[in-house]
Structures are given as C-alpha cells and as structure tokens.
Design a protein around this motif. Structure first.
Motif, short mmCIF file in Angstrom:
data_model
loop_
_atom_site.label_atom_id
_atom_site.label_comp_id
_atom_site.label_asym_id
_atom_site.label_seq_id
_atom_site.Cartn_x
_atom_site.Cartn_y
_atom_site.Cartn_z
N ASN A 166 16.34 -0.81 -0.48
CA ASN A 166 15.94 -0.01 0.69
C ASN A 166 14.43 -0.11 0.91
O ASN A 166 13.73 -0.85 0.19
CB ASN A 166 16.36 1.45 0.51
N GLU A 167 13.92 0.66 1.85
CA GLU A 167 12.52 0.59 2.23
C GLU A 167 11.57 0.87 1.06
O GLU A 167 10.58 0.15 0.85
CB GLU A 167 12.28 1.59 3.37
N SER A 168 11.90 1.90 0.27
CA SER A 168 10.94 2.24 -0.80
C SER A 168 11.03 1.19 -1.93
O SER A 168 10.01 0.88 -2.56
CB SER A 168 11.17 3.67 -1.32
N PHE A 169 12.22 0.61 -2.13
CA PHE A 169 12.33 -0.48 -3.12
C PHE A 169 11.45 -1.66 -2.70
O PHE A 169 10.70 -2.22 -3.50
CB PHE A 169 13.80 -0.93 -3.23
N ARG A 170 11.52 -2.00 -1.41
CA ARG A 170 10.72 -3.14 -0.91
C ARG A 170 9.24 -2.88 -1.11
O ARG A 170 8.49 -3.75 -1.55
CB ARG A 170 11.01 -3.37 0.58
N ALA A 171 8.81 -1.65 -0.78
CA ALA A 171 7.38 -1.32 -0.92
C ALA A 171 6.95 -1.35 -2.38
O ALA A 171 5.88 -1.87 -2.72
CB ALA A 171 7.12 0.06 -0.31
N ASN A 172 7.82 -0.85 -3.27
CA ASN A 172 7.48 -0.85 -4.70
C ASN A 172 7.42 -2.28 -5.26
O ASN A 172 6.52 -2.60 -6.05
CB ASN A 172 8.49 -0.03 -5.50
N LEU A 173 8.37 -3.10 -4.83
CA LEU A 173 8.37 -4.48 -5.32
C LEU A 173 7.15 -5.24 -4.77
O LEU A 173 6.51 -6.02 -5.49
CB LEU A 173 9.68 -5.18 -4.93
N ALA A 174 6.82 -4.99 -3.51
CA ALA A 174 5.62 -5.61 -2.91
C ALA A 174 4.38 -5.21 -3.72
O ALA A 174 3.52 -6.04 -4.04
CB ALA A 174 5.46 -5.17 -1.46
N GLU A 215 0.82 -1.23 0.00
CA GLU A 215 0.00 0.00 0.00
C GLU A 215 0.85 1.27 0.00
O GLU A 215 0.43 2.31 -0.50
CB GLU A 215 -0.93 0.02 1.23
N SER A 216 2.08 1.15 0.55
CA SER A 216 2.92 2.35 0.61
C SER A 216 3.87 2.44 -0.59
O SER A 216 4.72 3.32 -0.66
CB SER A 216 3.72 2.38 1.92
#
Ligand code: KG4
Ligand code: ZN
Length: 357
Positions: free
Chosen positions: A244-252, A200-201
């Motif tokens: 990083n955090e935003s990469f993880r969120a985008n891949l999710a 969601e993020s």
C-alpha cells in the motif's frame, strides 16, 4: 571571451552563453552566466518508460534553432558577439551527440569562430565552481563525486583538464538505480526526484536493504543488487496483500538511505585517502536532498567542505558546457577542433588529462 555552449547528449537540449570576464577577474563565476535556454524531453519519453534514442535525436533537431534564439535573447547577445563555441562531444547517445555536434560545428564554421568538444562529465564536474559567492568556491585539488543517470564515479581533480579516476560503479549508476527502483514502485520515468519525494513521507521500517560494497577496500560501487532487493520486497508485500501507500513510502525511504549511505561513506574514504579538504558533488543525483543532508553532516563532522552546483545546474544543461568550454578555450588553443566534428559516445574522463599538475 563570450562562449556559446550546446548540450544534446541525452534527453535535454540546453544552450547557454557564458562570459569569462567574471572568472578572469576573480568575481563569482555565476555572474558570467549571461543567459540560457533548456528543453527537457522527459514528457515525450515517459510513455515508453525510458529514453528512445531516435526520438531524442529528432527532437534535438527540432529544438536547437528556437533554443539558440531564446538563449541569445536571454543573454542580450547576438551571434556576432560570440568568441567561441563548445558542444558536448560525448559520452552519450550517438545520434543525439551527432545532432549537437553538427549544429555547433556548422555554426562555428559560418561565423569563423573557434570550437571545442567537451566531455559531458567534465561539464558536470566543473559546475560547482559556478558559485555566486567566491569564498564558497572549491580549491584544487578536490575530490568529485559524479552521480548521474549514466555514471557514478569518484574523481581526483588536480586542475581543469586533470582528472584521475578513483573508483566507479561496476554495474548500475546511482541515477539508474533510482530510476529503476522508482519504476518498481510505480513512479514515472525518470523517477529519481519523485522517489526521493516519496521517501520523505516514509520511514526506514526494518527492510534491512544491503549496502553493496560499503566495506570493499576500493572506491567502487555496485547498485544493481539493491534494485533486486527492492523487487523482492515488493513481490513479498504484494503476495501478503500489504503493498500500500505507506509500504511504498517506507521502502522508498529504505532504498534512499541505502544508496546515500554508500555514496557518502565512499566519498569520505576518498577524501581521507587523497588528503583533500574539498568535496564537489555533481550530476542529477546531486540534486537529491537526502544525499546532500547526509554528505554535509558527515563532511562537517570530519572538517571537510562539500560543494554543490546550484540546484538547477545539477541535471543536464547548456550552462555547464558553455562554462567548461570557456575555461578550456582560455586554457589552451590546442583544444580547438576546427570543424572535425567526431563524437565520442563512450569516453573515459581520465583520458582528458593534460598532465598540468
Ligand atoms: O546528470 P543527469 O541530468 O543526466 C545524466 O547525465 O545522466 O542525471 C539524471 C539522473 C536521473 O537518473 C534522475 O532520476 C536523477 O539524475 N535525479 C535524481 C534527482 N534528480 C534527478 N535522483 C535522485 N534525487 C533527485 N532529486
Ligand atoms: Zn548529465
């Protein structure tokens, strides 16, 4: 008829009491839930990254009696008021199933009441009938999308006990793909809900993940390649130092979009092929907000209606077993198993067909 349901097929011990009066008088089926008690073993298994079958069985043994008392108390019911029992006979972990089956059959024998073994997926599949508004109830026949940790299936449901398999996953189940991908992204087991929250993020920033079997001519699914595609992206990002955090969120987010695209598309094809208007979504992944949003939008645009169980009844619980058991006991006394407590760790849902079109 007042029925006690007992679920122990995996890592949840669920007990519930269902009264069929509201169902029989055409009132919302949700009103028949007298009370329930549930214990999730997730915390216990988390250290191991997945369910440890032996620990699961032992924990079910520990929990059953206290949960029975809790469910009866919540229902303002006593054992002598029960008219019948239902337990999950399969599919699931053999040891865990045996615990529930032995417990349920011993109790039925002690109180001399009929007992019926229920298919776990039938429990999931019928749970969207438990609406609190009768006008929201799906009509038979309907198409069901069953998306759990162990199964991904499209079924044609002609009536209670009459199920035809239209398609299923050829490898990982949708929930399994969620859990494995969550693990790759460093989330705790079972990561489905956490992965959905992480997504969601994020935004789908050009990962171009595959949509496996999207245009295959059948109604089957495949999710194992998707998890491998995620693994490649993680490795690439780690070696480029951009994990990083935003990469993880985008891949999710990209992963959730890929899975929900395939599930929603195939569900629409099934509705069209079977000339059905109603789609029922059940199983743990049915709690996923992105899937619900996509399915509802696609179905509404095509004039179909989607039905979900109440969110707390998407994942494993005793209510769905009590409800399915109650409907089965009302339907036919020939299903009563009379203390023959065999379990079916592997069990095909279509084999339940009674042929009553
Ligand atoms: O139906 P269920 O409780 O157990 C089985 O019969 O397998 O489904 C559990 C599965 C797990 O894989 C879990 O990660 C997934 O459902 N799940 C979700 C969500 N909530 C549970 N997956 C995606 N989004 C969710 N919100
Ligand atoms: Zn389940």
């Amino acid at each position: 008829m007042i029925v006690l349901g007992i679920e122990t097929s995996c890592d949840e011990t669920g007990l519930a009491v269902y009264d069929t009066r509201s169902w029989e008088t055409g009132k919302p089926a949700f009103e028949g839930i007298l009370g329930a008690a549930l214990h999730s073993q997730i915390e216990m298994h988390q250290d191991y990254g997945g369910v440890v079958p032996e620990l699961a069985s032992r924990d079910h043994i520990r929990r059953l009696i206290p949960l029975l008392n809790k469910a009866l108390e919540a229902s303002s019911c006593t054992i002598d008021k029960l008219d019948g029992l239902a337990y999950t006979q399969g599919p699931g972990l053999a040891g865990a199933l045996l615990v529930g089956s032995a417990f349920a059959n011993a109790l039925a024998l002690a109180i001399q009441k009929p007992i019926v073994g229920i298919h776990h997926l039938e429990g999931h599949l019928l749970s969207p009938l438990l609406t609190d508004d009768s006008s929201e109830k799906p009509d038979f026949p309907f198409v069901a999308l069953l998306v759990s940790g162990g199964h991904t299936q499209l079924m044609y449901v002609k009536g209670i006990g009459n199920y035809q398999l239209l398609g299923e996953t050829v490898d990982d189940a949708a929930g399994e793909a969620f859990d494995k991908t969550a693990k790759l992204l460093g989330l705790d087991y079972p990561g489905g809900a956490a992965l959905s929250k992480l997504a969601e993020s994020g935004k789908n920033a050009g990962f171009d993940l595959p949509r496996p079997m999207l245009h295959s001519k059948d109604l089957d699914f495949s999710f194992s390649g998707l998890k491998t595609a995620v693994l490649h992206q993680v490795k690439k990002a780690q070696s480029n130092d951009c994990y990083n955090e935003s990469f993880r969120a985008n891949l999710a987010c990209a992963f959730v979009e890929a899975v929900t695209d395939v599930l929603s598309h195939k569900a629409m094809v099934a509705l069209e092929q079977m000339e059905c208007r109603d789609l029922v979504v059940a199983g743990g992944v049915g709690a996923n907000t992105q899937l619900r949003k996509k399915l509802t939008a696609m179905a509404t645009a095509r004039g179909y209606q989607v039905h979900y169980p109440p969110i707390e009844l998407c994942t494993d619980n005793g209510v769905m077993i009590a409800f399915a058991g109650a409907l089965r006991l009302l339907q036919s006394s020939s299903l009563i198993t009379h203390g023959a407590f065999d379990i079916k760790p592997r069990w095909d849902l279509s084999s339940l067909n009674t042929g009553n079109d």
